[in-house]
Structure formats: C-alpha cells, structure tokens
Design a protein around this motif. Structure first.
Motif, PDB file in Angstrom:
ATOM      1  N   GLY A 270       0.779  -1.004  -0.167  1.00  0.00           N
ATOM      2  CA  GLY A 270       0.043  -0.112   0.158  1.00  0.00           C
ATOM      3  C   GLY A 270       0.774   1.348  -0.094  1.00  0.00           C
ATOM      4  N   ALA A 271       2.028   1.313   0.150  1.00  0.00           N
ATOM      5  CA  ALA A 271       3.170   2.202   0.261  1.00  0.00           C
ATOM      6  C   ALA A 271       3.165   2.877  -1.271  1.00  0.00           C
ATOM      7  CB  ALA A 271       4.446   1.758   0.946  1.00  0.00           C
ATOM      8  N   PRO A 272       2.954   4.158  -1.785  1.00  0.00           N
ATOM      9  CA  PRO A 272       3.126   4.820  -2.812  1.00  0.00           C
ATOM     10  C   PRO A 272       4.668   4.692  -3.109  1.00  0.00           C
ATOM     11  CG  PRO A 272       1.820   6.324  -1.538  1.00  0.00           C
ATOM     12  CD  PRO A 272       2.648   5.127  -0.538  1.00  0.00           C
ATOM     13  N   THR A 273       5.124   4.455  -4.380  1.00  0.00           N
ATOM     14  CA  THR A 273       6.510   4.111  -4.847  1.00  0.00           C
ATOM     15  C   THR A 273       7.001   5.056  -5.758  1.00  0.00           C
ATOM     16  OG1 THR A 273       6.013   1.808  -4.309  1.00  0.00           O
ATOM     17  CG2 THR A 273       7.866   2.276  -5.397  1.00  0.00           C
ATOM     18  N   ILE A 274       8.381   5.451  -5.506  1.00  0.00           N
ATOM     19  CA  ILE A 274       8.827   6.384  -6.476  1.00  0.00           C
ATOM     20  C   ILE A 274      10.103   5.374  -7.016  1.00  0.00           C
ATOM     21  CG2 ILE A 274      10.253   8.534  -6.909  1.00  0.00           C
ATOM     22  CD1 ILE A 274       7.173   8.985  -5.958  1.00  0.00           C
ATOM     23  N   PHE A 283       9.715   1.746 -17.939  1.00  0.00           N
ATOM     24  CA  PHE A 283       8.483   2.118 -17.536  1.00  0.00           C
ATOM     25  C   PHE A 283       7.254   1.032 -17.766  1.00  0.00           C
ATOM     26  CE2 PHE A 283       4.440   4.608 -18.381  1.00  0.00           C
ATOM     27  CZ  PHE A 283       4.122   4.922 -17.152  1.00  0.00           C
ATOM     28  N   PRO A 284       7.320   0.311 -18.669  1.00  0.00           N
ATOM     29  CA  PRO A 284       6.153  -0.677 -18.882  1.00  0.00           C
ATOM     30  C   PRO A 284       6.173  -1.842 -17.937  1.00  0.00           C
ATOM     31  CG  PRO A 284       6.916  -0.242 -21.109  1.00  0.00           C
ATOM     32  CD  PRO A 284       7.782   0.305 -20.187  1.00  0.00           C
ATOM     33  N   GLU A 285       7.519  -2.150 -17.416  1.00  0.00           N
ATOM     34  CA  GLU A 285       7.503  -3.135 -16.292  1.00  0.00           C
ATOM     35  C   GLU A 285       7.280  -2.462 -15.022  1.00  0.00           C
ATOM     36  OE1 GLU A 285      11.187  -5.404 -15.848  1.00  0.00           O
ATOM     37  OE2 GLU A 285      12.073  -4.658 -17.929  1.00  0.00           O
ATOM     38  N   ALA A 286       7.422  -1.211 -14.656  1.00  0.00           N
ATOM     39  CA  ALA A 286       7.162  -0.407 -13.549  1.00  0.00           C
ATOM     40  C   ALA A 286       5.587  -0.298 -13.611  1.00  0.00           C
ATOM     41  CB  ALA A 286       7.732   0.816 -13.353  1.00  0.00           C
ATOM     42  N   GLN A 287       4.942  -0.050 -14.539  1.00  0.00           N
ATOM     43  CA  GLN A 287       3.499   0.116 -14.772  1.00  0.00           C
ATOM     44  C   GLN A 287       3.000  -1.375 -14.373  1.00  0.00           C
ATOM     45  OE1 GLN A 287       1.323  -0.997 -17.224  1.00  0.00           O
ATOM     46  NE2 GLN A 287      -0.434  -0.038 -16.298  1.00  0.00           N
ATOM     47  N   ALA A 288       3.467  -2.196 -14.814  1.00  0.00           N
ATOM     48  CA  ALA A 288       2.960  -3.729 -14.545  1.00  0.00           C
ATOM     49  C   ALA A 288       3.111  -3.925 -12.994  1.00  0.00           C
ATOM     50  CB  ALA A 288       3.676  -4.578 -15.425  1.00  0.00           C
ATOM     51  N   ARG A 289       3.995  -3.356 -12.414  1.00  0.00           N
ATOM     52  CA  ARG A 289       3.990  -3.647 -11.033  1.00  0.00           C
ATOM     53  C   ARG A 289       3.368  -2.403 -10.168  1.00  0.00           C
ATOM     54  NH1 ARG A 289       7.558  -5.872 -14.039  1.00  0.00           N
ATOM     55  NH2 ARG A 289       8.901  -7.737 -13.594  1.00  0.00           N
ATOM     56  N   GLU A 290       2.693  -1.878 -10.837  1.00  0.00           N
ATOM     57  CA  GLU A 290       1.880  -0.891 -10.136  1.00  0.00           C
ATOM     58  C   GLU A 290       2.690   0.244  -9.474  1.00  0.00           C
ATOM     59  OE1 GLU A 290      -1.212  -2.603  -7.641  1.00  0.00           O
ATOM     60  OE2 GLU A 290      -2.255  -2.841  -9.442  1.00  0.00           O
ATOM     61  N   VAL A 291       3.700   0.699 -10.082  1.00  0.00           N
ATOM     62  CA  VAL A 291       4.717   1.794  -9.440  1.00  0.00           C
ATOM     63  C   VAL A 291       4.063   3.243  -9.752  1.00  0.00           C
ATOM     64  CG1 VAL A 291       6.853   2.975  -9.417  1.00  0.00           C
ATOM     65  CG2 VAL A 291       6.747   0.530  -9.536  1.00  0.00           C
ATOM     66  N   GLU A 292       3.873   3.780  -8.879  1.00  0.00           N
ATOM     67  CA  GLU A 292       2.958   5.213  -9.016  1.00  0.00           C
ATOM     68  C   GLU A 292       3.857   6.044  -9.712  1.00  0.00           C
ATOM     69  OE1 GLU A 292       0.796   3.227  -5.741  1.00  0.00           O
ATOM     70  OE2 GLU A 292       3.042   3.437  -6.123  1.00  0.00           O
ATOM     71  N   LEU A 293       5.088   6.364  -9.481  1.00  0.00           N
ATOM     72  CA  LEU A 293       5.916   7.242 -10.337  1.00  0.00           C
ATOM     73  C   LEU A 293       7.169   6.771 -10.655  1.00  0.00           C
ATOM     74  CD1 LEU A 293       6.312  10.321 -11.394  1.00  0.00           C
ATOM     75  CD2 LEU A 293       6.946  10.908  -9.098  1.00  0.00           C
ATOM     76  N   THR A 294       7.473   6.983 -11.940  1.00  0.00           N
ATOM     77  CA  THR A 294       9.193   6.588 -12.317  1.00  0.00           C
ATOM     78  C   THR A 294       9.741   7.884 -12.754  1.00  0.00           C
ATOM     79  OG1 THR A 294       8.317   4.296 -12.998  1.00  0.00           O
ATOM     80  CG2 THR A 294      10.264   5.232 -13.578  1.00  0.00           C
ATOM     81  N   LEU A 295      10.799   8.015 -12.228  1.00  0.00           N
ATOM     82  CA  LEU A 295      11.856   9.021 -12.725  1.00  0.00           C
ATOM     83  C   LEU A 295      12.684   8.640 -13.786  1.00  0.00           C
ATOM     84  CD1 LEU A 295      11.892  11.185  -9.346  1.00  0.00           C
ATOM     85  CD2 LEU A 295      10.331  11.382 -11.329  1.00  0.00           C
ATOM     86  N   ARG A 330      -2.722   3.851 -13.628  1.00  0.00           N
ATOM     87  CA  ARG A 330      -2.353   4.913 -12.586  1.00  0.00           C
ATOM     88  C   ARG A 330      -1.104   5.015 -12.474  1.00  0.00           C
ATOM     89  NH1 ARG A 330      -1.447   2.229  -7.849  1.00  0.00           N
ATOM     90  NH2 ARG A 330      -2.654   3.751  -6.496  1.00  0.00           N
ATOM     91  N   SER A 331      -0.133   4.727 -13.185  1.00  0.00           N
ATOM     92  CA  SER A 331       1.357   4.946 -13.184  1.00  0.00           C
ATOM     93  C   SER A 331       1.704   6.271 -14.108  1.00  0.00           C
ATOM     94  CB  SER A 331       2.048   3.949 -13.650  1.00  0.00           C
ATOM     95  OG  SER A 331       1.769   2.738 -12.940  1.00  0.00           O
ATOM     96  N   TRP A 332       2.826   6.925 -13.310  1.00  0.00           N
ATOM     97  CA  TRP A 332       3.239   8.029 -14.188  1.00  0.00           C
ATOM     98  C   TRP A 332       4.669   7.737 -14.433  1.00  0.00           C
ATOM     99  CZ3 TRP A 332       0.315  12.504 -15.298  1.00  0.00           C
ATOM    100  CH2 TRP A 332      -0.799  12.591 -14.798  1.00  0.00           C
ATOM    101  N   LEU A 333       5.217   8.551 -15.555  1.00  0.00           N
ATOM    102  CA  LEU A 333       6.488   8.478 -15.817  1.00  0.00           C
ATOM    103  C   LEU A 333       7.277   9.926 -16.016  1.00  0.00           C
ATOM    104  CD1 LEU A 333       9.455   7.384 -16.938  1.00  0.00           C
ATOM    105  CD2 LEU A 333       8.095   7.187 -19.278  1.00  0.00           C
ATOM    106  N   TYR A 334       8.178  10.382 -15.587  1.00  0.00           N
ATOM    107  CA  TYR A 334       8.862  11.577 -16.041  1.00  0.00           C
ATOM    108  C   TYR A 334       9.946  11.450 -16.567  1.00  0.00           C
ATOM    109  CZ  TYR A 334       9.746  16.370 -16.493  1.00  0.00           C
ATOM    110  OH  TYR A 334      10.132  17.832 -17.042  1.00  0.00           O
ATOM    111  N   VAL A 335      10.314  11.858 -17.700  1.00  0.00           N
ATOM    112  CA  VAL A 335      11.559  11.943 -18.477  1.00  0.00           C
ATOM    113  C   VAL A 335      12.089  13.250 -18.523  1.00  0.00           C
ATOM    114  CG1 VAL A 335      12.826  10.911 -20.469  1.00  0.00           C
ATOM    115  CG2 VAL A 335      10.763   9.920 -19.877  1.00  0.00           C
ATOM    116  N   ASN A 336      13.251  13.353 -17.753  1.00  0.00           N
ATOM    117  CA  ASN A 336      14.155  14.533 -17.663  1.00  0.00           C
ATOM    118  C   ASN A 336      14.949  14.719 -18.700  1.00  0.00           C
ATOM    119  OD1 ASN A 336      16.102  16.280 -16.595  1.00  0.00           O
ATOM    120  ND2 ASN A 336      14.946  16.357 -14.652  1.00  0.00           N
ATOM    121  N   ARG A 337      14.915  15.968 -19.293  1.00  0.00           N
ATOM    122  CA  ARG A 337      15.897  16.192 -20.492  1.00  0.00           C
ATOM    123  C   ARG A 337      17.409  16.257 -20.012  1.00  0.00           C
ATOM    124  NH1 ARG A 337      11.126  18.568 -21.331  1.00  0.00           N
ATOM    125  NH2 ARG A 337      10.089  18.642 -23.201  1.00  0.00           N
ATOM    126  N   GLY A 338      17.827  16.462 -18.721  1.00  0.00           N
ATOM    127  CA  GLY A 338      19.036  16.389 -18.209  1.00  0.00           C
ATOM    128  C   GLY A 338      19.418  17.770 -18.161  1.00  0.00           C
TER     129      GLY A 338
END
Length: 362
Positions: A270-274, A283-295, A330-338
């Motif tokens: 139940g803990a939100p995950t970064i 990201f697709p693997e993270a989304q399949a595991r219900e990771v809320e936010l991938t950076l 319900r999963s988000w991805l943020y891709v930073n331009r660096g």
C-alpha cells in the motif's frame, strides 16, 4: 569478438556517421559555391585526428586541441545546415530575401537560447496519485539527471545546479543516472558536487549507462562517501507523519544489471512508490508492478530536435518516452531532459532542465 569489442566498434561507426552527416551538406554546398576543394580539405584535416581519439565511450581522454578544432568546425557546419543553407535555398527558389533571412534569424535566436546560455530551466510539475496518503499531499521531489560531469560540465558547474535545487527546500532530491561522461577523471569531482545536495528526507541516486564507462564500483563508493544514497536494485522506506513512501532505484539496463523485482522486493503493501530508473524503457515493467511514479533520464530530450515541438527530436530514434510527463493507467513517468550533454556540448529544441515534482492526491 567480445560484447565490449562489438560495442566499441558500433560506437566508433556511429561517431563516424554522425560526423559525416553533419559535415556533408555544408561541405558539398561550400565546395560548389566556391568552386574549390578547400572545404573538403578542411573536413579531412579536422575529423580523422578527433575520430582516432574515440577508442570507446568509457576511455579517459581529456580534450586535445584537435578536439576543440573539430567541435568548432562541426558546430559551424551544424549552424550552416539548419540556418544558412535553408535560407539560401529559399532565396534561390524565389522566396523574398527578407522573409528567408527573417526565418533564419528566428532559428538563430532559438539556437542561441538553447546552446549559448546553457543554464538549465527549472521545471515544475504536479502528479496526482490515487490513494496518496493525506500526509504526503504536497510532497516535493527534486530531480537532477544526466549530469555528465566531464570536460564540458565542471565540478563548479554541477555544484551550481545543486545549489539551485537546494534553494527549493525539497522533501526529497533524486539523481537519475549518467553522472559522468566517461573515464575516471571526474569521479571524485562529481561525488563532491552531488554530495552537497540537501533535502528533508535525503538525496537518492541510481546508476546510468555512462556510470559504467568507468569503474562503477569506485563511483558508487565515492558517491556514498559524500552522503548520497545510491540505490542499486533496492529501496528504502521514508516516513512522514505516519505515512510511508517507498523510494527504489534500479541499476543500469545497458550492462544488464537491472532487476526491478529486487528493487521493489521490500516495498510495504500500500505504500506509494517512487522508482529511479535511468532508462525510461523500464516504464512498462514499472507500470505492470503498479509503481506510482517512475523518474528517468537518458534521452536528453533528444538533445537536438525541432524547436517548439519538444517530442520531435533525435530521441525518437531511441525510445517512445522522449521527454516530459507520461501516464499509463495509474502509473506516471517523468523523463528529464537532463542538465548536461553528451557529445558536442550543444542543444537545440531540447533545453536542459532541473525538475521539481509535487505529489498530489488524485
């Protein structure tokens, strides 16, 4: 042939192709216009000495005079390709002189803002997460990515990016890989600079592919010695007001060190995950595991692209997740331009950035 040797050969071939593509339009036009082979001779004199230095991306080579000459020549060719040549062709096709060169001036202005100022923009984004505990509503996360500390991003410059993020009074600060360009010459420098990161719940980092273009274990030791929590297929629980947040990091995909299941193994129910993952293709693997936010980072937003069309860039040849915010379920991805660059220290249509993401309840 070993995998390392194959990668080195591909790297050298790619470098040679890019050099040729950048130079060819300018050289052919100038040779035809001047009726002399001088531009071609300049290209022949400038390029081979630089290309001979490119043993592999992990080789430690400080810039020689030939490197700066080559970069200067290619920068001039790139400006010619995207500015002078289109304007000249437009005039020859009958476009009014003023219109053609006005368009060229506008392009030059955009190029100047992206490549000359070189100061990362501070971007702010809000991400609404389903089931986010009230205690975490408004939680602010800083992201610095693709530092590429090296000849074109000194320790002092990296420290200035650190200071800008520190001024935001963040709850958490993250560094999503590619901390160095290559080799061992800037390992201690980047560790000292990033060691200055400050946030209420600490500073966390994951490894990128460039971080293994040196002795990756030595880099990790230096980062940890300077206070960074380097997450390599592992995570840590953060508590705030009785609520829990799980911060995880996955290792490099290029060297097949990534293991997302290990990274999430200790996640409380139940803990939100970064999730810190340098490569956005996870990201697709993270989304399949219900990771809320991938950076993520890695793409530099393409580094070279069409101004005003942020997702139309060279990054499209690498991944579908080029830059900015994405959502899947319900999963988000943020891709930073660096903040840094790789290769020539220039950007077009993909400005460098530092990011502050605020978590909000959905």
């Amino acid at each position: 042939m070993s995998s390392r040797a194959r990668f080195r050969n591909r790297f050298q071939l790619l470098a040679a192709v890019l050099v040729t593509v950048v130079q060819l339009p300018a050289v052919l036009w100038l040779c035809w216009h001047t009726r002399t082979p001088v531009p071609a001779l300049v290209a022949v004199l400038v390029s081979p000495p630089y290309l001979r230095q490119l043993h592999a991306p992990w080789a430690t080579t400080e810039p020689a005079l030939s490197t700066y000459l080559a970069l200067g020549w290619w920068a001039a060719c790139a400006v010619f390709d995207v500015l002078m040549l289109p304007a000249a062709l437009a005039v020859r096709a009958g476009t009014p002189f003023g219109v053609a060169w006005g368009l060229a001036g506008a392009i030059a202005l955009v190029m100047g803002v992206d490549t000359v100022l070189g100061r990362p923009r501070l971007r702010r984004r809000a991400v609404r997460i389903e089931g986010l505990p009230p205690e975490l509503d408004g939680y602010r996360i800083g992201q610095l990515s693709d530092v590429h500390c090296g000849p074109y991003a000194s320790e002092k410059r990296v420290a200035s990016w650190v200071a800008r993020l520190n001024a935001q009074n963040l709850d958490l600060v993250t560094v999503t890989g590619d901390l160095i360009t290559h080799g061992s010459s800037h390992v201690e420098a980047v560790a000292r600079a990033l060691g200055g990161l400050r946030a209420k719940n600490g500073a966390f980092a994951c490894m990128g592919n460039h971080d293994y273009f040196t002795d990756g274990e030595h880099l990790v030791r230096q980062l940890r010695r300077n206070g960074l929590n380097v997450l390599r297929n592992e995570g840590k629980v953060i508590e705030r007001g009785g609520a829990r947040l799980y911060v995880a990091g996955v290792d490099d995909t290029w060297t097949s060190r990534d293991d997302i299941d290990r990274a999430l193994a200790a996640r409380p129910e139940g803990a939100p995950t970064i999730l810190l993952a340098h490569d956005p293709d996870l990201f697709p693997e993270a989304q399949a595991r219900e990771v809320e936010l991938t950076l993520s980072g890695h793409t530099h937003g393409g580094q070279l692209g069409v101004p005003g069309v942020p997702r139309l860039s060279l990054g499209r040849f690498v991944t579908v997740w080029v830059a900015g915010l994405y959502r899947k379920g319900r999963s988000w991805l943020y891709v930073n331009r660096g903040a840094g660059t790789t290769g020539p220290p220039a950007r077009l249509g993909a400005p460098a950035e530092l990011t502050v993401i605020t978590l909000r309840r959905a």
